[in-house]
Design a protein around this motif. Sequence first.
Motif, PDB file in Angstrom:
ATOM      1  N   ASN A  38       0.838  -1.011  -0.119  1.00  0.00           N
ATOM      2  CA  ASN A  38      -0.079  -0.056   0.003  1.00  0.00           C
ATOM      3  C   ASN A  38       0.749   1.256  -0.053  1.00  0.00           C
ATOM      4  N   LYS A  39       0.448   2.313  -0.473  1.00  0.00           N
ATOM      5  CA  LYS A  39       0.874   3.439  -0.649  1.00  0.00           C
ATOM      6  C   LYS A  39       1.515   4.012   0.719  1.00  0.00           C
ATOM      7  N   LEU A  44       4.849   2.289   1.930  1.00  0.00           N
ATOM      8  CA  LEU A  44       5.980   2.549   1.200  1.00  0.00           C
ATOM      9  C   LEU A  44       7.279   2.917   2.145  1.00  0.00           C
ATOM     10  N   GLU A  46       1.402   2.648 -10.989  1.00  0.00           N
ATOM     11  CA  GLU A  46       2.252   3.365 -10.140  1.00  0.00           C
ATOM     12  C   GLU A  46       3.337   2.376  -9.703  1.00  0.00           C
ATOM     13  N   TYR A  47       3.127   1.357  -9.228  1.00  0.00           N
ATOM     14  CA  TYR A  47       4.199   0.123  -8.863  1.00  0.00           C
ATOM     15  C   TYR A  47       4.997   0.004 -10.030  1.00  0.00           C
ATOM     16  N   LEU A  55       2.521   9.650  -7.122  1.00  0.00           N
ATOM     17  CA  LEU A  55       1.561   8.833  -6.946  1.00  0.00           C
ATOM     18  C   LEU A  55       0.264   9.565  -6.630  1.00  0.00           C
ATOM     19  N   GLU A 114      -2.419  10.018  -4.685  1.00  0.00           N
ATOM     20  CA  GLU A 114      -2.550   9.577  -3.364  1.00  0.00           C
ATOM     21  C   GLU A 114      -4.202   9.611  -3.032  1.00  0.00           C
ATOM     22  N   LEU A 137      -0.888  -0.786  -4.278  1.00  0.00           N
ATOM     23  CA  LEU A 137      -0.053  -0.596  -5.551  1.00  0.00           C
ATOM     24  C   LEU A 137       0.188  -1.971  -6.052  1.00  0.00           C
TER      25      LEU A 137
END
Length: 269
Positions: free
Chosen positions: A28-29, A32, A75-76, A87, A89, A95
Amino acid sequence: IFLDSGVDESKGRFNIISGSPLFTHTINKAELSHTPNLVKPSNIHESLNYEQQEIPSIFSDLPFTAGLIGYSSYEYGALNIIEAPQLMEESKLPLLYIGEYTWSYIHDKKQKRGYLTYSPRCPLDLRDKIENIISDTHEKNATYKHKQQTNKPNWQKTISYQRYSEAFEQIQSYIIAGDCYQVNLTQRFEADFDDPSLPLYFQLREKVDTPYSAFISFSDDQQLLSFSPEQFIGIKNKEINTKPIKGTAQNTNKAEAPQKLQESTKNQA
């Protein structure tokens, strides 16, 4: 998980249903900063300690029996090749999401047959649960009827027409400068939505009948509804296929048109 080849039987042959994964791997964002070593797609089996299993020959023609299913966001992908990419958000979707699914129900629309398969790693209580659901549904001769949505989503643009227009001009300058030869420019639409998403999926499916579609539920409030007319990459018997739908060309109805498309430097690239 519902991997869907569409309503039109001529477009796709198999539908795949599975659920209750043995394990899931999610990035998940928000995590990170705690995930310095991202799992790269090329190393996925080693990273997740997942052993590939031999499929019985009776199921060798099926597109799936058991194993890994998931999705990777743009994004990944960017995180793997670009330093500090942007990203989105606003989106709380993972991701990267990968699960090991130890069973599947495959519907072959061409042969009008269904296949229920289990991996040796499938827990016995999960097998019993699945078979009880199937038996109960069969005895009641049940059919699924989705409820009509009472409130249709009110979709809103996330960028202005002016900004979208400026993006076209920027892309043209990149192409002229030789920085790129193709850009996939997209825009996002948003809507508040409180109803269950599965009925929405089946309603959209009737209107947007595509052969590479999917419904993936990550949690009670996170679902992915995907409708795609194209196959990015398919691999079978060490043969790779791709069925992209990109770009437009004028339909002149002239005999030399297909040859011109084939000889195009851009298409070959």
